[in-house]
Design a protein around this motif. Structure first.
Motif, mmCIF file in Angstrom:
data_model
loop_
_atom_site.group_PDB
_atom_site.id
_atom_site.type_symbol
_atom_site.label_atom_id
_atom_site.label_comp_id
_atom_site.label_asym_id
_atom_site.label_seq_id
_atom_site.Cartn_x
_atom_site.Cartn_y
_atom_site.Cartn_z
ATOM 1 N N ALA A 17 -54.149 60.803 44.102
ATOM 2 C CA ALA A 17 -53.509 59.854 43.191
ATOM 3 C C ALA A 17 -52.607 60.545 42.179
ATOM 4 O O ALA A 17 -51.729 59.910 41.585
ATOM 5 C CB ALA A 17 -54.566 59.028 42.458
ATOM 6 N N PHE A 18 -52.794 61.850 41.990
ATOM 7 C CA PHE A 18 -52.002 62.597 41.009
ATOM 8 C C PHE A 18 -51.193 63.705 41.686
ATOM 9 O O PHE A 18 -50.843 64.699 41.055
ATOM 10 C CB PHE A 18 -52.915 63.176 39.928
ATOM 11 N N SER A 19 -50.897 63.524 42.958
ATOM 12 C CA SER A 19 -50.086 64.483 43.713
ATOM 13 C C SER A 19 -49.001 63.734 44.466
ATOM 14 O O SER A 19 -49.057 62.514 44.622
ATOM 15 C CB SER A 19 -50.956 65.256 44.720
ATOM 16 N N THR A 20 -48.004 64.472 44.921
ATOM 17 C CA THR A 20 -46.965 63.900 45.772
ATOM 18 C C THR A 20 -46.731 64.828 46.949
ATOM 19 O O THR A 20 -47.185 65.976 46.958
ATOM 20 C CB THR A 20 -45.642 63.713 45.007
ATOM 21 N N GLY A 21 -46.007 64.319 47.940
ATOM 22 C CA GLY A 21 -45.697 65.116 49.119
ATOM 23 C C GLY A 21 -44.239 65.542 49.140
ATOM 24 O O GLY A 21 -43.506 65.346 48.179
ATOM 25 N N SER A 22 -43.860 66.132 50.249
ATOM 26 C CA SER A 22 -42.490 66.593 50.446
ATOM 27 C C SER A 22 -41.781 65.691 51.438
ATOM 28 O O SER A 22 -42.392 65.195 52.387
ATOM 29 C CB SER A 22 -42.502 68.042 50.960
ATOM 30 N N SER A 23 -40.483 65.491 51.223
ATOM 31 C CA SER A 23 -39.704 64.657 52.143
ATOM 32 C C SER A 23 -39.441 65.356 53.469
ATOM 33 O O SER A 23 -39.055 64.718 54.442
ATOM 34 C CB SER A 23 -38.368 64.273 51.480
ATOM 35 N N ILE A 24 -39.642 66.678 53.503
ATOM 36 C CA ILE A 24 -39.329 67.428 54.722
ATOM 37 C C ILE A 24 -40.519 68.235 55.256
ATOM 38 O O ILE A 24 -40.645 68.440 56.460
ATOM 39 C CB ILE A 24 -38.125 68.371 54.472
ATOM 40 N N MET A 25 -41.414 68.660 54.347
ATOM 41 C CA MET A 25 -42.535 69.512 54.761
ATOM 42 C C MET A 25 -43.826 68.707 54.722
ATOM 43 O O MET A 25 -44.381 68.445 53.650
ATOM 44 C CB MET A 25 -42.634 70.728 53.838
ATOM 45 N N PRO A 26 -44.330 68.284 55.859
ATOM 46 C CA PRO A 26 -45.480 67.368 55.897
ATOM 47 C C PRO A 26 -46.777 67.963 55.374
ATOM 48 O O PRO A 26 -47.708 67.228 55.056
ATOM 49 C CB PRO A 26 -45.594 67.021 57.391
ATOM 50 N N TRP B 163 -53.934 77.411 39.901
ATOM 51 C CA TRP B 163 -55.222 77.220 40.569
ATOM 52 C C TRP B 163 -55.100 76.352 41.820
ATOM 53 O O TRP B 163 -55.888 76.490 42.750
ATOM 54 C CB TRP B 163 -56.220 76.565 39.620
ATOM 55 N N ASN B 164 -54.112 75.484 41.828
ATOM 56 C CA ASN B 164 -53.916 74.576 42.959
ATOM 57 C C ASN B 164 -53.172 75.239 44.111
ATOM 58 O O ASN B 164 -53.120 74.705 45.216
ATOM 59 C CB ASN B 164 -53.142 73.341 42.489
ATOM 60 N N LYS C 150 -47.185 69.630 52.608
ATOM 61 C CA LYS C 150 -47.183 69.841 51.160
ATOM 62 C C LYS C 150 -47.989 68.790 50.396
ATOM 63 O O LYS C 150 -47.990 67.610 50.736
ATOM 64 C CB LYS C 150 -45.743 69.843 50.636
ATOM 65 N N LYS C 151 -48.665 69.274 49.351
ATOM 66 C CA LYS C 151 -49.324 68.409 48.359
ATOM 67 C C LYS C 151 -49.003 69.020 47.012
ATOM 68 O O LYS C 151 -49.603 70.012 46.605
ATOM 69 C CB LYS C 151 -50.825 68.349 48.606
ATOM 70 N N ASN C 152 -48.042 68.430 46.327
ATOM 71 C CA ASN C 152 -47.452 69.061 45.146
ATOM 72 C C ASN C 152 -48.095 68.591 43.840
ATOM 73 O O ASN C 152 -48.374 67.404 43.674
ATOM 74 C CB ASN C 152 -45.954 68.773 45.091
#
Length: 466
Positions: A272-281, A259-260, A283-285
């Protein structure tokens, strides 16, 4: 090396053997349970005259001091000791002298560890149920807020029929409700106390096992001393329940992840419950959901490990059973952490209601209702099915929904269509005319939500929530 059994041996244990045999690095988690069991044991010993009241009071005071020092950090549980039992007894003897040497009268490490593990498991069952109770309340809140939030229901990951977010969440409420019921059964089944079973054949001391059981919150003592020291069924049952909980969390996580995705956009996970990517700005994972899904394997592994360990063990106690702890402790913590984190993520999710409604409308989820409409107009179901299939094919070619067609276009497929077709296949009608028990209709969902609330009120009576 602090050991409790050196008398029969003429030379020291090889260090490698000692380290391999020792369990202190993981069974120190049972420290509080071990002290609690020891308090009950010496209280009972004094009541039957095996030790004096003065010796009992000395031992209890010594145990209190050890517990306080461990909790404050003044006393460390270290690998100097073979296991948590030897740690407690050795420190007690150091502090109070000969009276401490009477702590272990009428007791074996076999029934001692059986008690400690059962007490610990019982506490973990209760804390897991408490975490599930909180998650169920979160799900129930989402259901109440989304009784009329239309979304597509899926089979085979293809849009099938329109439902509501409340209905979809209600399915997970039922799953976790069953999990709570399983935990309640496991909690109620742990009513026998193994302490007093001795090594395997009881003891010649006049122990009052009923008293010990009551002091420790059990109903009765175990009725067979061999089974008392070798039973781990309750732990296997709990691990099995944890596997089912984790499976439900994993299924839910999979849907959250889908769904995301950019293709669905049904929800937005809170930062608060997501993270990003070290290379792809950009992204919200959904890392929390992915980790919950990923940790399911290690929980399954704990169950399979214990089942495999126990399958070939003859009566009564064998050292193999020391392997009941590490992976079980890990599974218990993993599942509770997953429930708490998933609960936090779910409670902060934003539902993109317009996107969900549009997805339901554009996915031909009302095709079944269109066929039912024709049946109600006298068209045989198999013919109606074929007619709607042709209409869907035409709509796909034109890139439109069924209700985007004009009445004239629809009548070119069947004269049975009339002006009321558009109301009959609106998303709201498709959902709300489904009023059988368990369906997504508005009025049925209100009844279901009330039943969910009734269930929630009854949860605490099955557990000992602090």
């Amino acid at each position: 090396m602090a050991q409790l059994w050196g008398g029969r041996f003429t030379k020291a244990t090889d260090q490698i053997v000692y380290d391999f045999n020792a369990s202190i690095n993981f069974d120190k988690k049972l420290f509080e349970q071990d002290v609690r069991g020891s308090r009950a044991h010496v209280t009972m010993l004094a009541s039957v005259g095996v030790i004096t009241d003065d010796e009992k009071n000395q031992i209890l005071a010594g145990l209190d001091g050890i517990e306080a020092d461990v909790k404050s950090g003044a006393l460390q549980i270290t690998s100097e000791y073979e296991d948590v039992h030897s740690f407690v007894e050795a420190n007690l003897i150091d502090r109070i002298g000969d009276a401490g040497k009477k702590l272990h009268t009428g007791r074996s490490r076999n029934d001692q560890v059986a008690l400690d593990m059962k007490l610990y498991t019982r506490e973990q069952v209760n804390s897991t149920a408490k975490a599930l109770e909180h998650l169920l309340n979160t799900i129930l809140g989402i259901m109440e807020e989304n009784i009329d939030t239309i979304m597509p229901g899926f089979t085979h990951l293809q849009k099938a029929q329109p439902i509501t977010v409340a209905h979809h969440m209600g399915a997970y409420f039922e799953m976790f409700k069953r999990d709570v019921m399983r935990l309640a059964f496991i909690n109620s089944s742990m009513y026998t106390c193994p302490l007093g079973s001795g090594a395997l054949a009881g003891t010649t001391y006049p122990l009052d096992r009923d008293m010990t059981a009551k002091l420790l919150g059990f109903e009765i003592p175990t009725l067979n001393s061999m089974d008392g020291v070798s039973d781990r069924d309750y732990l296997i049952e709990f691990l099995s329940a944890l596997c089912t909980i984790q499976m439900h969390l994993s299924r839910f996580s999979e849907e959250i992840i889908i769904w995301n995705s950019n293709e669905y956009r049904f929800i937005e996970i809170d930062d608060a419950f997501s993270t990003g990517s070290s290379i792809m700005p950009q992204k919200k994972n959904p890392d929390i959901a992915e980790l919950v899904r990923g940790k399911t394997g290690r929980v399954y592994g704990a169950l399979m490990s214990l089942l495999t360990t126990m399958k070939g063990i003859p009566l009564a106690y064998n050292k193999d059973m020391q392997e009941d702890k590490e992976m079980s402790f890990d599974a218990m913590k993993t599942v509770q952490d997953c429930i708490i984190l998933f609960d936090g993520m779910l409670s902060t999710i934003k539902f993109n209601k317009d996107v969900m409604a549009k997805s339901a409308r554009n996915g031909f989820t009302n095709a079944t209702d269109a066929a039912d409409y024709l049946v109600n107009k006298g068209v045989p179901f198999r013919d109606a099915h074929g007619i709607i299939g042709q209409i869907v094919l035409a709509c796909i070619d034109k890139g439109i929904a069924i209700d985007d067609m004009s009445l004239e276009e629809l009548r070119s497929y069947s004269e049975a269509f009339d002006e009321d077709i558009f109301d009959a296949i609106s998303m709201e009608t498709c959902v709300n005319k489904r009023l059988t028990v368990g369906a997504p209709g508005h009025d049925v969902m209100l009844d279901e939500i009330q039943l969910c609330k009734d269930f929630m009120k009854n949860i605490p009576e099955h557990f000992s929530f602090e």
